[in-house]
Write an enzyme that holds these catalytic residues in place. Structure first.
Site, mmCIF file in Angstrom:
data_model
loop_
_atom_site.group_PDB
_atom_site.id
_atom_site.type_symbol
_atom_site.label_atom_id
_atom_site.label_comp_id
_atom_site.label_asym_id
_atom_site.label_seq_id
_atom_site.Cartn_x
_atom_site.Cartn_y
_atom_site.Cartn_z
ATOM 1 C CE LYS A 173 -0.209 8.186 28.483
ATOM 2 N NZ LYS A 173 -1.627 8.046 28.555
ATOM 3 C CD GLU A 248 2.696 22.383 20.407
ATOM 4 O OE1 GLU A 248 1.901 23.500 20.647
ATOM 5 O OE2 GLU A 248 3.912 22.477 19.669
ATOM 6 C CB CYS A 282 -4.973 23.512 22.658
ATOM 7 S SG CYS A 282 -4.672 23.335 20.966
ATOM 8 C CD GLU A 381 -7.032 24.871 28.433
ATOM 9 O OE1 GLU A 381 -6.260 24.209 29.156
ATOM 10 O OE2 GLU A 381 -6.617 24.676 27.004
#
Ligand code: NAD
Length: 487
Positions: A173, A248, A282, A381
């Site tokens: 997906k 992750e 990331c 972040e």
């Protein structure tokens, strides 16, 4: 075709018939429509993957390797149009997209080789010679794979290639912001003759398509890449059936620059670590810790280099910084910048939409110094082209500050003193540490984080093993009774 899912080797419309739009982040124009998947579509895809599993896991690994190599060759043949599609969907500069597509092909090639080289079973020495133990490495089964929007095709490759190599079948997906190249991967699988059901691609949103995939009882492993809050939700949902989960997640990775570092090298890697892919990486080294004695000189040169970066449509030659992926991401990063200024951080470069680009989700390369340690700018972040800088005096202070974060994906250290680099690398709490560089990523090496940045490793042989279960088969070989009850 993009308004359909790729299920069981066919292009099928969504069972409930809905569609979603995706837009070009450089122009804000709608690029196309794609299928809004729901639990019914996920169920069809999981059924197809389950049906295909015995055949796929039963064939010789070299046959699986041939399929993966054919897929890699197809990706290479179509490199230009796939990269072009990636720019329309994600916004990144075309040279970056070309690099990503090349990496994606390389990932399929790497796992083709690994499928052929890996042991399928091995005998384990036991202390009691009457027993013989063989460990068989078996595919986990049907896997559900959920990916983000920052590297659409590459993240698909990181998930699909090792899983297929290991003998698993997949339901992928993609992100609702960037579904196009994952659908192209389905098309290429079809073109190279991957058996129906081995790879299925279902598009849709997280709640409507992602959650049913995570909770489907016949999905044995969930491989997720995305944000920490979604990862937490995925883990909670997967806990219901005690599913194998790999996560992750995000990061706020530090780059520590000592006074003896080569200044030009440092500036190059600092910029690569925060402006590549618009900072939507990331592992972006978004927190710069610089030794106090060189901070004024380094920051002055860094700001001047950042101002030279050409911002614009990723298809325009010479552009090094494209738009952010979406209006919501654009708004979020601008809010972080405003809050950072309000919290007392000093803006030394960028900080706004470039005046020459009124349309599209553009933000200038932005650098803040003197960022308060407690501010959201330093702690959270941001996932945009925003570098936050603080200074340090002592090595121990730098390490403590670098580790003072709930994340632990990556870190970088720059110094001419190699033994210091090794010492600091050992002390940094991260799954990946770069010495005298930032971000270079190789398919051969393990990828993943510690602390809040995730569980498990992708890439290399670690990524492959995460799709296999070792099964112990122990045989009693003696003709004599074992002798506990029967003397
Ligand atoms: P996100 O968490 O919003 O979405 C990721 C994927 O999860 C999408 O496909 C989304 O549709 C799906 N999703 C959303 N809600 C879901 C739910 N309830 N159940 C199941 N699936 C759901 O993340 P994003 O904004 O697409 O990506 C950015 C994040 O990804 C950043 O935090 C970044 O650090 C992280 N990331 C990590 C890595 C890594 O290797 N560690 C790589 C790339 C991106």
């Amino acid at each position: 075709m993009s308004e359909r899912h790729y299920i069981n080797g066919r292009w099928v419309p969504p069972r409930r018939g809905g569609s979603l739009e995706n837009s070009n982040p450089a122009t804000e124009e709608v690029v196309g429509e794609y299928a809004a998947g729901t639990a019914e579509d996920i169920a069809s895809a999981v059924d197809a993957a389950r049906e295909a599993l015995p055949g796929w896991k039963g064939i010789n690994p070299s046959e699986r390797a041939s399929c993966l190599r054919a897929l890699a060759a197809q990706i290479r043949t179509r490199q230009n149009d796939l990269a072009h599609t990636e720019v329309l969907d994600n916004g990144k500069p075309l040279p970056e997209a070309l690099w990503d597509v090349d990496d994606a092909a390389g990932c399929f090639e790497f796992y083709a080789d690994l499928a052929e080289r890996s042991v399928m079973h091995e005998t384990i020495a036991l202390p009691d010679e009457r027993f013989e133990c063989v460990v068989r490495y078996e595919p986990v089964g049907v896997v559900g794979q959920i990916i983000p929007w920052n590297y659409p095709l590459l993240m698909a490759a990181w998930k699909v290639a090792p899983a297929l190599a290991a003998g698993c079948t997949c339901v992928l997906k993609p992100s609702e912001f960037t579904p196009l190249t994952a659908l192209e991967l389905g098309r290429m699988a079809d073109e190279v003759g991957l058996p129906p059901g081995v790879l299925n691609v279902v598009t849709g949103t997280g709640p409507e398509a992602g959650e049913p995939l995570v909770t489907h009882p016949n999905v044995r492993k969930v491989a997720f890449t995305g944000s920490v809050p979604t990862g937490r939700r995925v883990m909670q949902l997967a806990a219901q059936d005690i599913k194998n989960v790999s996560l992750e997640l995000g990061g706020k990775s530090p780059i520590v620059v000592f006074a003896d570092a080569d200044l030009r090298q440092a500036i190059e890697w600092i910029m690569f670590g925060i402006f590549w892919n618009q900072g939507q990486v990331c592992s972006a080294t978004s927190r710069l810790l610089v030794e106090e004695s060189i901070a004024p000189r380094l920051l002055e040169q860094l700001a001047s280099e950042a101002e030279k970066i050409t911002v614009g449509n990723g298809l325009t030659p010479g552009v090094l910084l494209g738009p952010l992926v979406s209006a919501s991401q654009h708004g979020k990063v601008l809010r972080h910048i405003a809050e950072g200024q309000a919290a007392g951080a000093r803006l030394i470069s960028g900080g706004k939409r470039p005046p020459s680009l009124p349309q599209g989700y553009f933000i200038e390369p932005t650098i803040f110094s003197e960022v308060p340690r407690e501010s959201a700018l330093w702690q959270q972040e941001i996932f945009g082209p925003v570098l936050c800088v603080r200074t340090f005096r002592k090595e121990a202070e730098a390490v403590a500050e670098a580790n003072d974060t709930p994340f632990g994906l990556a870190a970088a250290v720059m110094s001419a003193d190699v033994s210091r680099c090794q010492r600091v690398a050992a002390a940094l709490e991260a799954g990946i540490v770069w010495i005298n560089c930032s971000q270079p990523t190789f398919t051969q090496a393990p990828w993943g984080g510690v602390k809040g940045s995730g569980i498990g490793r992708e890439l290399g042989r670690w990524g492959f093993e995460s799709y296999r279960e070792p099964k112990q088969i122990t045989r009693y070989t003696s003709a004599a009774p074992w002798g506990w009850y029967l003397k």
